[in-house]
Write a protein that holds these residues in place. Structure first.
Motif, PDB file in Angstrom:
ATOM      1  N   ALA A 231       0.845  -1.172   0.060  1.00  0.00           N
ATOM      2  CA  ALA A 231       0.248   0.433   0.662  1.00  0.00           C
ATOM      3  C   ALA A 231       0.765   1.147  -0.510  1.00  0.00           C
ATOM      4  CB  ALA A 231      -1.024  -0.277   1.500  1.00  0.00           C
ATOM      5  N   LYS A 232       2.419   0.969   0.553  1.00  0.00           N
ATOM      6  CA  LYS A 232       2.743   2.312   0.883  1.00  0.00           C
ATOM      7  C   LYS A 232       4.486   1.903   0.342  1.00  0.00           C
ATOM      8  CE  LYS A 232       4.388   5.891   3.723  1.00  0.00           C
ATOM      9  NZ  LYS A 232       4.195   6.943   5.129  1.00  0.00           N
TER      10      LYS A 232
ATOM     11  N   GLN B  86       0.650   1.530   8.399  1.00  0.00           N
ATOM     12  CA  GLN B  86       0.122   0.523   7.698  1.00  0.00           C
ATOM     13  C   GLN B  86       0.421  -0.538   8.027  1.00  0.00           C
ATOM     14  OE1 GLN B  86       2.104   3.088   6.802  1.00  0.00           O
ATOM     15  NE2 GLN B  86       0.758   3.484   5.070  1.00  0.00           N
ATOM     16  N   GLN B  89      -3.210  -0.690  10.553  1.00  0.00           N
ATOM     17  CA  GLN B  89      -4.022  -1.149   9.755  1.00  0.00           C
ATOM     18  C   GLN B  89      -4.621  -1.699   9.704  1.00  0.00           C
ATOM     19  OE1 GLN B  89      -4.151   0.582   5.618  1.00  0.00           O
ATOM     20  NE2 GLN B  89      -6.504   1.018   6.304  1.00  0.00           N
ATOM     21  N   GLN B  90      -3.600  -3.093   9.248  1.00  0.00           N
ATOM     22  CA  GLN B  90      -3.298  -5.020   9.003  1.00  0.00           C
ATOM     23  C   GLN B  90      -3.624  -5.583  10.183  1.00  0.00           C
ATOM     24  OE1 GLN B  90       0.390  -5.884   7.167  1.00  0.00           O
ATOM     25  NE2 GLN B  90       0.343  -7.932   7.682  1.00  0.00           N
ATOM     26  N   LYS B 110       3.432   9.995  -0.469  1.00  0.00           N
ATOM     27  CA  LYS B 110       2.523  10.066  -1.414  1.00  0.00           C
ATOM     28  C   LYS B 110       2.165  10.717  -1.222  1.00  0.00           C
ATOM     29  CE  LYS B 110       0.742   5.591  -2.922  1.00  0.00           C
ATOM     30  NZ  LYS B 110       0.413   4.384  -2.435  1.00  0.00           N
ATOM     31  N   GLU B 113      -2.252   9.811  -0.604  1.00  0.00           N
ATOM     32  CA  GLU B 113      -3.232   9.349   0.329  1.00  0.00           C
ATOM     33  C   GLU B 113      -3.617  10.885   1.377  1.00  0.00           C
ATOM     34  OE1 GLU B 113      -2.788   6.111   1.464  1.00  0.00           O
ATOM     35  OE2 GLU B 113      -4.332   6.541   2.362  1.00  0.00           O
TER      36      GLU B 113
END
Lengths: 320, 369
Positions: A231-232, B86, B89-90, B110, B113
């Protein structure tokens, strides 16, 4: 002749030949420290702060071992080797940490930062740039780059760094291991190829008749493709390699993967979580082993043997 | 949307204001407590650093309270913080929580986002109202940080320490409620008056001054660092710290308006650490040099176990300490740390500083006499 000490630790396993070839070309004599041993590790542990990770302690041990034998120590400051990526904060402060350990022994810093690549003249230590003519340095760097390419080519053919170095610098002829069964081994290069701290895992696996596949056997392009699923994007170059290799290994139909991580390694604490999840999704047997300075051989080997038994059993069942 | 966010010291005051001002509902997780530690440690990777674990615990408790979304900051490395969201979240998704992650990535990361997160945050109110909410939150944190600095100055100098602490609590509660920018300064003035009334008359010997440096989360979150500042204040030590949420925002979010923070860090740390090492590693060294130059009595470095930038800084601190004759205490905290051990070390350190100061004074008298 001025002796320049290169510690056989951390990313020596990637860039050792560059440094050696370049220094020899300039007429200096590079002196690589002996492989890690018990005494060396103990000295490193004593010199480092308690919280430092095992690879840094090993590195400091090597610098201390070299201290009395060489005139200047060559210490890399590898901030980043790809655009937008970093290696790890500890690599950025390595010269300063070394200075604390070795006192006022002279140090040369070979840097790789965002605005200068490892093989460029800007990366060189100040003393070298001033002491040699531009032409000499250009010539040396060109030679080093050729050697580096040849070295990477050898690694991608399936040779280990130690073997590839022998072929490159000594001219020995070795052919890669040929075996039916393949097992993946992932982790940072300084965990995989330092056979003292990982208690010769590669040798053990080879003795069991496995062909060992490591991250260095794949090209950066292959790995880049695999990172698309994240995702990143990961901002640690070494972690990218570990994650990408893991996915590649799944495609190469290895029987299982062993993940060697270092205790107190920052990025690996998070990457381990990603890899575990990936292994669950892809259904690949994974054994994660933490290395630290107290690793006892018996416990370590037992776990690897149990894992191999498991793989054998899985293979038998699938054959039936 | 009902939004929750991670705790970090006084951060909840402006963030709550901002989220409510943008027409969302802030659902702050209960203040970090023992259960947060337990939840975080249970579901996080073992080697992750303490802020990761506490954040995760905060998120779980926030989601239990009915939050639908999480506001979290991102980063571009090399500190692990940039990849927190990240992994968290997972983990949360594996635990079966349903939520939307609003990730505020810095501009170097990014863009998409960030754009998405800002779009969701701004969807409820017209732009001028959003700007007003942002201004209120920004002013609030600046005043709160100032109030906190005043409190740290006054605690060792007050007649009745309980009264000082109560005044400060009253100030924070009033700031949390306040909705008008112009009123914020009044609350601060009121605090200043209360504290002044309670101040001891000036004597010849000022209290010992100790600077707290280290990893920002551990420095700013009293519930994780065992109320370090309060403990020191109660021992009669003035706590100096230049790290605060408003200073962080100035340096990292509005760096183009306030470049002096970065210049100062680079200038001060240059002789000891020539390169940035991510996180607050370089700031730690710079602040320590600053403490040495300004003749503070001591420095306490706080870091979570396995924090990468701080370990680099920790390796270098002996050199700084030797150069400036500056005593330093390094406290490494993880989920197993206990208050008693912390207390003992702090008391011993403060005793040491006192003795050093007395001896220095008597020596001075000897030289003069």
């Amino acid at each position: 002749m001025i002796k320049i000490g290169i510690p056989r630790a951390l990313l020596y396993y990637w860039y050792g030949p560059i440094w050696q070839v370049f220094l020899t070309e300039l007429g200096l004599s590079p002196l690589v420290s002996a492989p890690t041993g018990k005494k060396l590790l103990n000295a490193g542990v004593k010199a480092a702060v308690d919280e430092a990770c095992l690879p840094v302690k090993v590195f400091l041990g090597h610098t201390l071992a070299l201290k009395s034998k060489c005139d200047v120590l060559l210490i890399p400051r590898l901030v980043s080797i790809n655009r937008k990526d970093y290696i790890c904060p500890k690599f950025m402060g390595l010269p300063e940490m070394t200075k604390q350990a070795v006192g006022d022994h002279p140090i040369m810093v070979w840097k790789s930062e965002k605005n200068c690549a490892l093989g460029s003249a800007k990366a060189l230590p100040e003393a070298l740039r001033q002491g040699f003519s531009y032409g000499q340095i250009r010539k040396g760097l060109r030679k080093a780059e050729q050697a580096f390419r040849a070295y990477y080519h050898l690694l991608q053919q399936g040779l280990l760094p130690v073997e590839a170095e022998k072929v490159l610098l000594g001219g020995a002829l070795l052919s890669p291991e040929k075996s039916q069964r393949a097992i993946g081994l992932i982790g940072h290069p300084y965990c995989l190829y330092d056979s003292f701290i990982n208690l010769d895992t590669i040798g053990l696996l080879r003795r069991y008749g496995f062909k060992v596949l490591a991250p260095e056997f794949f090209t950066p392009q292959q790995i880049e493709v695999e990172l698309g699923v994240l995702a990143k994007p990961l901002f640690w170059t070494l972690s990218q390699r570990i994650f990408g290799t893991f996915r590649l290994l799944c495609k190469q139909k290895v029987e299982g993967v062993i993940y060697l991580s270092a205790f107190a390694c920052g990025p690996e604490a998070l990457i381990g979580e990603l890899i575990k999840k990936e292994a669950k999704v892809l259904g690949l047997p994974l054994l994660q082993l933490d290395l630290d300075e107290h690793s006892g051989e018996a416990g370590f080997v037992t776990r690897i043997e149990a894992f191999i038994d498991l793989l054998n059993r899985k293979r038998r069942l699938s054959c039936v | 949307m009902r939004l929750t966010f991670p705790h970090m010291g006084l951060l909840s005051i402006p963030v709550e204001t901002l989220i409510n001002g943008l027409g969302h509902e802030a659902v702050p997780a209960p203040p970090t407590n023992k259960r947060t530690f337990e939840l975080g440690a249970k579901y996080s990777p073992e080697g992750a650093c303490l802020p990761f674990k506490i954040n995760l615990g905060n998120f779980i408790e926030g989601l239990e309270q009915g939050a639908e979304g999480i506001v979290m900051a991102g980063g571009v490395g090399p500190c692990r913080f940039g990849y927190y969201a990240q992994i968290q979240q997972q983990i949360l998704e594996d635990l079966g929580y349903k939520f939307k992650l609003l990730l505020l990535e810095p501009l170097g990361g990014k863009r998409q986002e960030l754009y998405h997160a800002v779009q969701v945050l701004l969807e409820n109110v017209p732009l001028h109202q959003a700007v007003a909410a942002l201004r209120l939150a920004w002013q609030k944190i600046r005043w709160v940080d100032q109030g906190n600095a005043l409190f740290r100055y006054d605690l060792p100098r007050s007649k009745d320490q309980r009264e000082t602490q109560r005044s400060y609590e009253r100030f924070l509660a009033a700031m949390r409620q306040e909705t008008k920018v112009l009123q914020l300064g009044r609350h601060y003035q009121k605090l200043a008056e209360w504290l002044k009334k309670n101040r001891l008359p000036e004597t010849g010997t000022p209290p010992i001054r100790v600077k707290i440096i280290g990893e920002i989360y551990m420095v700013l979150e009293p519930r994780v660092n065992f109320h370090l500042e309060m403990l020191l204040g109660e021992m009669g030590v003035e706590v100096v710290r230049s790290m605060s949420i408003s200073q962080w925002a100035e340096e990292h979010l509005l760096g183009f308006c306030y470049p002096h923070h970065r210049h100062r860090t680079a200038l001060l740390s240059e002789p000891f650490l020539a390169s940035s090492v991510g996180g607050h590693g370089r700031e730690t060294i710079a602040e320590m040099v600053d403490a040495g130059v300004n003749r503070l009595d001591g420095v306490i470095q706080v870091l979570p176990f396995t924090c990468m930038p701080e370990i680099v800084a920790q390796s270098i601190t002996p050199a700084v300490s030797a150069t400036y004759q500056l005593p330093i205490l390094t406290l490494v905290i993880d989920e197993h740390s206990a208050e008693a051990g912390m207390m003992t070390r702090l008391e011993a350190f403060v005793d040491l500083l006192r003795r050093k100061k007395v001896r220095f004074k008597s020596l001075q008298g000897y030289v003069k006499g």
